[in-house]
Motif scaffolding. Structure first.
Motif: not given
Length: 330
Positions: A51-72
């Motif tokens: 799901n984190t990978l899914r969110l990175l792919k979502h981020n790419r679609a919105y040009d978001i290059e910074m992301y904090r991963i859940s510690s959980k």
């Protein structure tokens, strides 16, 4: 100055993509078959990483290059009842895929371990668990194949009735960490204890980059305004490099700040759903002449939704050029 925007862990835009699905230890024990229960934990962890990978792919679609991963990402990791369980190696394939996607798309990833990871503590048991927790976070970043540009951010911690003693304890106990952990650390000013100036002085002595939280600075100010401290904060980032991508010498890693807005007058320390542009842009304009690039982690309750809204609000600001859906130049 070029500014990139990022957000924390969860998405309000992508449905059914939680990176922190969990299982209680009570439920774990009720499953009876310990090995089967552990495999279930690992399946949940694998889903969280995917799901984190899914969110990175979502981020790419919105040009978001910074992301904090859940510690959980891994449920019950570190629980005293599962001390013999070490799932990071078993999840190495999932971690490697996640890290490769981040590298391929030049994304800056980080962790912010929970508040119980404290190095100013006088208690040996808390110190021991703090060391172990940081080691787990760093092992996950290593499993992703990310270099030391992928950081873990923590606070200095409590004062335990004597700030000077707590400061000295932090420096001693933090300094005893292995280099592979210390090189991945950043320190952030707190909203109740160590303010921006005090945190900066510790960063300078420990040789650690400082993440300035401008909301924390507003509710726990020091003697010197944050914008005046900025030249010294910048110096703590000197020598930090972006993830090596094989294309030549890596660029300098931009300094990072945290931004949120007060939830209400009665709860000024709480985080609002969205970001108010006023205080944020006042700080950005103050530091822009000194700062070629700046990364901004938004800690608003509406997560990526707040980022998209802030980007829309910034279009109304003078002397701003939007470079992408999640970055701008001032």
């Amino acid at each position: 100055m070029i500014v990139r925007l990022g957000y924390v862990a969860m998405s309000v835009m992508v449905k059914n993509a939680s990176p922190s699905k969990t299982m209680t230890y009570t439920h774990f024990e009720k499953l009876g078959d310990r090995e089967a229960a552990i495999r279930k934990l690992e399946r949940i962890a694998s889903e969280n990483i995917r799901n984190t990978l899914r969110l990175l792919k979502h981020n790419r679609a919105y040009d978001i290059e910074m992301y904090r991963i859940s510690s959980k990402l891994i449920p019950l990791l570190g629980h005293e009842g599962l001390g013999d369980w070490d799932p990071i190696e078993r999840l190495s394939g999932d971690f490697a895929e996640l890290g490769q996607y981040a590298k391929d798309n030049r994304m800056r990833l980080s962790f912010h371990p929970d508040h119980f990871t404290v190095f100013s503590t006088p208690r040996e048991d808390v110190l021991r668990s703090s060391r172990t927790d940081l080691d787990r976070h760093v092992r996950m970043l290593e499993a992703m194949g990310l270099d030391a540009s992928a950081k873990c951010n923590i606070h200095v911690g409590g004062t335990y009735g004597n700030k000077d003693s707590a400061r000295a304890r932090f420096l001693e106990q933090f300094g005893a960490l292995p280099e592979r952990i210390r090189e991945r650390m950043t320190l952030e000013n707190d909203d109740k204890t160590f303010n921006a100036l005090e945190t900066l002085e510790i960063c300078e002595e420990a040789g650690v980059p400082m993440v300035l939280d401008i909301h924390h600075d507003a509710v726990n100010p020091g003697e010197v305004p944050a914008a005046e401290l900025w030249p010294r904060i910048l110096q703590t980032w000197k020598g930090q490099k972006e993830q090596e991508d094989g294309s030549g010498s890596p660029r300098d890693l931009p300094p990072k700040i945290h931004v949120s807005s007060p939830k209400s007058e009665s709860d000024p320390r709480g985080h609002a759903d969205y970001i108010e542009t006023g205080v944020f842009m006042d700080f950005v304009r103050a530091v822009a002449p000194l700062t070629p690039r700046l990364d901004v982690m938004l800690e608003a309750k509406m997560k990526d939704g707040s980022l998209i809204q802030l980007a829309e609000d910034l279009k109304k600001e003078p002397n701003i050029t939007m470079l992408s859906q999640a970055s701008f130049e001032i």
